[in-house]
Design an enzyme around this catalytic site. Structure first.
Site, PDB file in Angstrom:
ATOM      1  N   THR A 399       0.939  -1.109   0.000  1.00  0.00           N
ATOM      2  CA  THR A 399       0.000   0.000   0.000  1.00  0.00           C
ATOM      3  C   THR A 399       0.967   1.142   0.000  1.00  0.00           C
ATOM      4  OG1 THR A 399      -1.649  -1.197   1.268  1.00  0.00           O
ATOM      5  CG2 THR A 399      -1.598   1.173   1.618  1.00  0.00           C
ATOM      6  N   ASN A 419      -4.261  -3.282  -2.285  1.00  0.00           N
ATOM      7  CA  ASN A 419      -4.251  -4.323  -1.262  1.00  0.00           C
ATOM      8  C   ASN A 419      -2.894  -5.033  -1.282  1.00  0.00           C
ATOM      9  OD1 ASN A 419      -5.083  -5.710   0.957  1.00  0.00           O
ATOM     10  ND2 ASN A 419      -6.084  -7.336  -0.183  1.00  0.00           N
ATOM     11  N   SER A 471      -7.475  -0.895   7.314  1.00  0.00           N
ATOM     12  CA  SER A 471      -6.621  -0.464   8.427  1.00  0.00           C
ATOM     13  C   SER A 471      -5.892   0.832   8.091  1.00  0.00           C
ATOM     14  CB  SER A 471      -5.562  -1.527   8.722  1.00  0.00           C
ATOM     15  OG  SER A 471      -6.175  -2.732   9.086  1.00  0.00           O
ATOM     16  N   GLY A 497      -0.838  -3.254   5.943  1.00  0.00           N
ATOM     17  CA  GLY A 497      -1.989  -4.093   6.316  1.00  0.00           C
ATOM     18  C   GLY A 497      -2.385  -3.822   7.752  1.00  0.00           C
TER      19      GLY A 497
END
Ligand code: DON
Length: 592
Positions: A399, A419, A471, A497
């Site tokens: 990310t 992702n 998140s 993540g």
């Protein structure tokens, strides 16, 4: 209508630049440099862009130099990253942008998270035995949510942009069309992912050489079809992506490969401006206002903001400063706060348009105090005593986050993603961009962990047009001033993540409780705990002695590779201090 709005924004930004230049650019006092430190931030008097790729940071810094504001620079940086950092920068993914407008002291949370297509169903990733089919959830056209990035950037520009839209995309078009020199980081990364990415013939064609090998550092990578798609977006705005030729290419690719995204899904996609979540945080023992902070962060469908505030509310009742940084006592307190936050995440967090998230309760001072009072300061609890257990696995590293502050004091904190690294690994034929695999952020089956080991419940189950829980934690920290107001103190965020929230938490604590400069704070070794698995993950740099002491307190400790990639800015007396995380080789802070 739009022109008028833009014009008035330009006027107000001009006025603002005169009104507040004295406050925001202090060339009269020298900046703060601590010569006793090994780590130094990049310092600039006007603006700063910090991203995970230096070419993209330069694009953003150039926009600031040309008079653009932080939002203009952020948009240009985001499109540039879509070219220069193909593993995370994107137009086929989604994310969150926090915006601070200095003139009115307002903060906005822009949600451009991907959406489950209309044809998505609750059990779509379960096989005949009722088990989660990972391959399907991760690496197929069905793993992609409806992309949100282009809609998000366009809405940001409509609301707060000051330069022409086209101008913000031109640098990305140039990098894609004329090509860019491949860095050691990109070359190595593409080589490491060769097996996975060349399985898809379109991705192989776009990101690898004709003979199927990876580009080497210094070779030129051109992305001509991506440039064509970017040109359509430059010319037609969001419609250049969600309608017309680009939409046709996405839908054709979906239809040929059992994918779910339709023309209607694309046309109906909307980015949303949501109310921010905020909370006060004071460093324990502080008696003056200088040590009081306000945290402003991303609300659901991200879990990040809520849990940052929840953990800070908990930690301000514990002796974190005395315990020290990177000590067993300090890490123990963090673990116990994290354990509860991630347990709550699994049960209570999901898309707020579908599920009533108890934001007020989770971010309340009273709840933080209660969590703190349940913590034994000398002994580890078991996650099974805090909530039911399950099993988890690894992080996939990509990310990306970038932070921008302009000379007017406006700021952007943006995290966006595909992702996994390179998302689903599937590029759209003819359109030249990568599709996300964000659908795996839903809870495919209650209690069964996703790729980040996160377990979820009904709150985060799959439903058409629902956004998967995230998140990602783009965050602002303000420092309370003596006049009862607040000044921008930090802009921060990270990939990683499930580890994003704890990385951002530690970045904030390092700069506030422990008084580190932003470079020290960003470089310092990090730890992580997410309730399940019941393990403390520690980076290189946490000493063996500390690990032994933690084990003696009852913790299971696992030494892991690096976690997160913080790109942060601190503002002190008008100077912008940028810190790019050395955990990613191409990251850079560029000021002006
Ligand atoms: O939204 C989320 O929480 C995840 N999709 C983020 C993935 C990520 O950070 C991967 N990179 N390290």
């Amino acid at each position: 209508m739009q022109r008028i709005k833009q014009f008035s924004i330009i006027i107000s930004i001009f006025l603002l630049s005169f009104a507040s230049s004295a406050d925001n650019t202090k060339a009269d006092t020298p900046p703060l440099i601590r010569y006793n430190s090994i780590h130094h931030p990049t310092i600039a008097p006007n603006g700063m862009v910090v991203s995970q790729n230096k070419l993209a940071s330069q694009v953003g810094a150039d926009i600031l130099k040309q008079g653009g504001n932080a939002i203009d620079a952020a948009i240009a940086t985001a499109f540039a990253l879509a070219v220069t950092l193909p593993r995370a920068g994107n137009i086929g993914g989604g994310g969150f942008m926090m915006v601070h407008i200095e003139e009115t002291d307002q903060q906005f949370a822009l949600d451009y998270r991907e959406l489950a297509p209309e044809l998505a169903t609750r059990d779509m990733y379960l096989d005949a035995n009722g088990d989660v089919d990972r391959q399907k959830a991760w690496f197929t056209h069905q793993s992609a949510g409806v992309p949100g990035t282009v809609a998000g950037m366009y809405l940001a520009w409509e609301k707060w942009g000051s330069l022409k839209w086209k101008k913000l995309i031109e640098p990305a078009i140039r990098l894609a069309d004329k090509g860019m020199s491949v860095s050691y980081d990109l070359g190595t990364n593409l080589q490491n992912r060769l097996d996975r990415l060349t399985k898809n013939p379109i991705t192989k064609q776009y990101l690898y050489k004709k003979d199927g090998s990876a580009y080497k550092a210094g070779e030129i990578l051109r992305q001509r079809d991506l440039a064509k798609t970017l040109k359509l977006i430059a010319r037609k705005g969001a419609k250049g992506f969600y309608q017309g030729k680009t939409a046709d290419l996405i839908v054709a690719d979906m239809q040929a490969n059992d994918g779910l995204i339709t023309h209607a899904d694309l046309k109906n996609y909307q980015a949303i401006i949501r109310e921010v979540v905020s909370g006060e945080f004071s460093v324990q023992g502080a008696e003056n206002t200088a040590d009081n902070y306000e945290i402003v962060s991303m609300p659901p469908p991200s879990s990040g903001g809520i849990h940052i505030i929840q953990m800070l509310n908990t930690l301000e009742h514990l002796p974190l400063k005395e315990a020290g940084r990177d000590t067993a006592e300090g890490i123990h307190l963090l673990v116990e706060a994290m354990r509860v936050a991630y347990a709550d995440r699994s049960a209570h967090l999901g898309d707020p348009d579908f599920y009533d998230v108890p934001i007020e309760f989770l971010t309340s001072e009273a709840y933080g105090k209660q969590i703190a009072s349940d913590i034994d300061q000398a002994q580890a609890r078991k996650s099974s005593d805090v909530a039911p257990v399950s099993i988890a696995k690894k992080e996939s590293p990509d990310t990306t986050h970038f932070s921008v502050v302009d000379k007017f004091g406006n700021a952007v904190s943006n995290t966006y993603t595909l992702n996994f690294s390179y998302g689903s690994g599937i590029m759209v034929k003819g359109a030249g961009f990568m599709l996300n695999n964000e659908m795996d952020d839903f809870s495919s089956k209650p209690g069964v962990p996703n790729a980040y080991g996160l377990v979820g419940s009904e709150a985060n189950s799959i439903a058409p047009n629902k956004r998967p829980l995230s998140s990602m934690t783009p965050t602002f920290v303000f420092k309370k001033n003596a006049q009862g107001g607040k000044d921008l103190f930090m802009v921060t965020g990270s990939p990683g993540g499930s580890r994003i929230i704890t990385a951002v938490l530690q970045n904030i604590l390092n700069a506030t409780v422990h008084g580190l400069n932003i470079a020290e704070s960003t470089h310092a070794p990090r730890m992580h705990h997410q309730w399940v698995p019941d393990q403390v993950f520690v980076e290189p740099g946490i000493s063996d002695d500390t690990v032994e002491e933690l084990e003696a307190m009852g913790h299971k400790v696992k030494k892991v590779s690096t976690m997160g990639s913080i790109q942060a800015i601190q503002v002190i007396d008008g100077y912008k201090y940028g810190a790019a995380d050395p955990r990613r080789p191409d990251a850079e802070a560029i000021g002006h």
